[in-house]
Write a protein that holds these residues in place. Structure first.
Motif, mmCIF file in Angstrom:
data_model
loop_
_atom_site.group_PDB
_atom_site.id
_atom_site.type_symbol
_atom_site.label_atom_id
_atom_site.label_comp_id
_atom_site.label_asym_id
_atom_site.label_seq_id
_atom_site.Cartn_x
_atom_site.Cartn_y
_atom_site.Cartn_z
ATOM 1 N N GLU A 454 0.829 -1.210 0.000
ATOM 2 C CA GLU A 454 0.000 0.000 0.000
ATOM 3 C C GLU A 454 0.860 1.255 0.000
ATOM 4 O O GLU A 454 0.511 2.261 -0.636
ATOM 5 C CB GLU A 454 -0.933 -0.019 1.214
ATOM 6 C CG GLU A 454 -2.049 -1.057 1.105
ATOM 7 C CD GLU A 454 -2.897 -1.114 2.359
ATOM 8 O OE1 GLU A 454 -2.445 -0.526 3.396
ATOM 9 O OE2 GLU A 454 -3.985 -1.722 2.337
ATOM 10 N N GLN A 457 2.072 1.512 -3.486
ATOM 11 C CA GLN A 457 0.969 1.982 -4.325
ATOM 12 C C GLN A 457 0.756 3.478 -4.144
ATOM 13 O O GLN A 457 0.544 4.215 -5.123
ATOM 14 C CB GLN A 457 -0.302 1.222 -3.962
ATOM 15 C CG GLN A 457 -1.537 1.683 -4.723
ATOM 16 C CD GLN A 457 -2.790 0.952 -4.292
ATOM 17 O OE1 GLN A 457 -2.727 -0.062 -3.597
ATOM 18 N NE2 GLN A 457 -3.939 1.474 -4.690
ATOM 19 N N ASP A 461 1.077 6.260 -6.996
ATOM 20 C CA ASP A 461 -0.083 7.127 -7.265
ATOM 21 C C ASP A 461 0.291 8.596 -7.139
ATOM 22 O O ASP A 461 -0.114 9.428 -7.965
ATOM 23 C CB ASP A 461 -1.225 6.789 -6.299
ATOM 24 C CG ASP A 461 -1.878 5.456 -6.610
ATOM 25 O OD1 ASP A 461 -1.663 4.939 -7.725
ATOM 26 O OD2 ASP A 461 -2.585 4.922 -5.733
ATOM 27 N N GLU A 597 -1.010 -3.227 -6.117
ATOM 28 C CA GLU A 597 -2.390 -3.594 -5.776
ATOM 29 C C GLU A 597 -2.551 -5.112 -5.779
ATOM 30 O O GLU A 597 -3.183 -5.687 -4.867
ATOM 31 C CB GLU A 597 -3.361 -2.953 -6.770
ATOM 32 C CG GLU A 597 -3.397 -1.433 -6.735
ATOM 33 C CD GLU A 597 -2.370 -0.790 -7.629
ATOM 34 O OE1 GLU A 597 -2.461 0.419 -7.864
ATOM 35 O OE2 GLU A 597 -1.459 -1.511 -8.102
#
Length: 633
Positions: A454, A457, A461, A597
């Motif tokens: 996460e 990620q 992002d 993910e």
């Protein structure tokens, strides 16, 4: 008989040929005589001497003189020989008497054919005199609305007088000034010699200001900048700058700097040149001196062609004018123009120092280093390491140590009870087999793996969001520039329509069409500015910056070092459909193998599977542990 008739015809032909030779010779001689006479006549008529009078020394005098001479020579080339003798180019001493003396000197000079009154003072004097013995042209009259100017049927109506009234309107200036800044007490700052000579100017400015609900005070500027600044009333909240040509450039700059230091918004009658030197705003025709010189050249040609100077049009066509705002001065004096003004006006010095420059690479690096969402994910991953350690601690040996000491006074000790007692114990416990403990440890590691993915990620992002938002800022800036260019093109078309209407070539419907188009273009510009502001706020939020903090962007293309290496490696795989299939398959597989993910989902699935297995084993798998105690009293 036939021989006699042929003889008569022959004699007649000889006579015709002889007479023809005489006629041709006579015609040639006559034509040569006419050419010689014409050349002699034109040699006398084609020489034109033009003299000029200036109010006083002005730092742009040389440039303006060359401009006027070049335009007049260009338009009269091939028809007249124009001379501009240096001794006929006179400069006054910034006094009314000096301007009149210089004008009288050229009017009395028989060698001067046309006089150019190239000054505000000498032009004002020329419009109050006449008729003149020779043509006089005054190209720099301040405002055609000022009372006292001679005007009849579009011309001056005064014998041998032609003048050009500047398109600038004091009423228009003050209305535009009121749209930029709020003020009620206006200080009108102008040249003392000009105000004294143009004695109808101050009453005109006062009347126009009164009609707009403004109070005025006049500050006459002489040779001292300090005296002029001190003469500005304490209650003044705005300054209207009339021409102050007698000051050297450095003194004029000190005057404007002083006005800005007082926090007073200012508006220039002259326009762009003075705005670039620090005045807040102004409306001025672009290339004013160039257009004036061309109009004067046309006037000179018309006069030499026999037209009456008194009938020549006196108005310089009001076109190609633009409100200009110095944003650096606006920030200094605390004036913030409205969106309507910002979209309509031409802005200079728009940068907000110190300006922060941002490139694509800088935006991405700063986002990764400072974004709060990414920092939260990093802290969560760090905290998860401790959770894994807590789960693992149940599988490690556990040692309990204890000690007890008892002290009793000797007078209270009973039989068989020691006065001092010390007891120590140690207990070692080692878990040998515990399915719940091992399952908890395995699940904690999978959960930690989920937190790490996460975090990765979030990093990807944020990287993507920063890059995309930065490119969106570039796109919004480009779109805003396009909309402003469209507005400028429409404004140029409106100026052309005004000229066409002024000369009677088209109707006012054409004018209304472009005015409507300007209103639409201004809406588009405002929308583009709002969109750019929103995207800039979004980028500042990603970079954890104040939302309203301004910055400058660096253009990015495929030559950017950030992209060049990747672009060079990928280019062979994307320039044809066959290799692109290979590239596409590779990207799909790489995404499946490396997507955080998917890795996070796999870790969650593994944790749930381990929990299920532990729950099943709990029915039959025992829990074993080893414990050892040691006690000493």
């Amino acid at each position: 008989m036939r021989a006699r008739r042929e003889h008569r015809i022959w004699e007649r032909l000889k006579g015709i040929r002889a007479s023809s030779r005489l006629s041709v010779a006579a015609c040639v001689s006559f034509a040569l005589a006419l050419c010689v006479a014409s050349v002699l006549a034109h040699a006398q008529e084609r020489v034109v001497t033009i003299g000029a009078v200036l109010d006083g020394a002005y730092y742009r005098t040389g440039d303006i003189r060359q401009l006027f001479e070049r335009e007049i020579e260009a338009i009269l080339s091939g028809e007249f020989e124009v001379r501009f003798p240096d001794d006929k180019f006179l400069t006054g001493d910034w006094t009314r008497a000096g301007a009149n003396a210089m004008l009288d000197r050229l009017l009395a000079d028989p060698a001067v054919d046309i006089v150019l009154a190239m000054g505000i003072m000498v032009g004002a004097e020329a419009t109050q005199r006449g008729p003149f013995p020779k043509p006089v042209i005054a190209p720099f009259i301040l405002d055609s609305d000022v009372p006292g100017l001679p005007f009849r049927d579009g011309g001056s109506g005064v014998g041998n007088l032609a003048y050009l009234a500047s398109p600038g309107s004091i009423e228009r200036d003050l209305k535009a000034f009121a749209e930029i800044a709020r003020f009620t007490n206006l200080a009108v700052v102008g040249s003392r010699p000009v105000l004294e000579t143009f004695d109808t100017l101050v009453p005109h400015v006062t009347r126009v200001a009164a009609d707009l609900g403004l109070q005025t005070s006049v500050v006459a500027v002489g040779a001292s900048v300090e005296d002029a600044l001190a003469a500005i009333p304490k209650g003044a909240d705005a300054v209207y700058v009339l021409p102050i040509l007698q000051l050297p450039p450095e003194d004029f700059d000190r005057l404007i700097q002083g006005v800005n230091a007082l926090g007073l918004p200012s508006f220039s009658y002259f326009g762009r040149d003075e705005i670039e030197r620090g005045v807040l705003a102004g409306i001025g025709m672009q290339d004013f001196f160039l257009r004036s010189s061309r109009r004067v050249a046309l006037m000179v040609r018309s006069i030499l062609s026999g037209e009456n100077p008194a009938t020549l049009a006196v108005n310089l066509i009001d076109t190609n004018e633009l409100l200009t705002v110095n944003m650096s001065t606006a920030r200094q004096v605390g004036v913030f123009p409205s969106f309507e003004v910002l979209t309509e006006a031409q802005l200079i010095n728009t940068g907000t120092p110190p300006a922060r420059r941002v490139s694509l690479r800088q935006a991405v690096d700063e986002a990764v280093a400072t974004n709060l969402d990414l920092l939260v994910a990093q802290r969560a991953a760090a905290a998860g390491e401790h959770a894994v350690g807590e789960a693992r601690s149940l599988l490690l040996p556990n040692i309990d140590l204890s000690a007890l000491g008892v002290f009793i006074d000797d007078d209270r000790a009973l039989l068989g009870t020691a006065e001092r007692t010390w007891t120590a114990s140690a207990t070692l416990t080692q878990l040998l087999l515990s399915e719940p403990a091992w399952a908890n440890y395995s699940i904690a590691k999978q959960v930690q793996s989920t937190r790490i993915q996460e975090r990765e990620q979030a990093r990807l992002d944020i990287t993507r969001d920063a890059a995309v938002t930065f490119l969106n800022v570039l796109r919004a800036e480009t779109f805003e520039s396009i909309q402003k260019d469209n507005l400028n093109v429409t404004r140029s078309n409106l100026d052309l329509a005004r000229v066409r209407v002024a000369v009677g070539f088209s109707s006012r419907a054409d004018l209304y069409r472009w005015e409507t188009q300007i209103a639409q273009n201004r809406i588009h510009v405002i929308d583009a500015i709002a969109t750019r502001n929103q995207i800039e706020i979004q980028l500042n939020r990603i970079l954890h910056r104040p939302e309203e903090e301004s910055f400058e962007t660096e253009e990015t293309d495929l030559s950017d070092p950030t992209l060049t290496r990747v672009h060079e490696r990928l280019e062979p795989y994307v320039d044809n459909p066959w290799d692109f299939k290979t590239f596409r398959a590779f990207m799909v597989q790489a995404s499946l193998d490396n997507a955080p993910e998917l890795k996070a989902l796999n870790a969650v699935i593994a944790a749930q599977e381990r929990l299920l297995a532990s729950s099943k084993r709990a029915f039959w798998l025992p829990q074993l542990s080893l414990q050892a105690d040691f006690t000493r009293e």
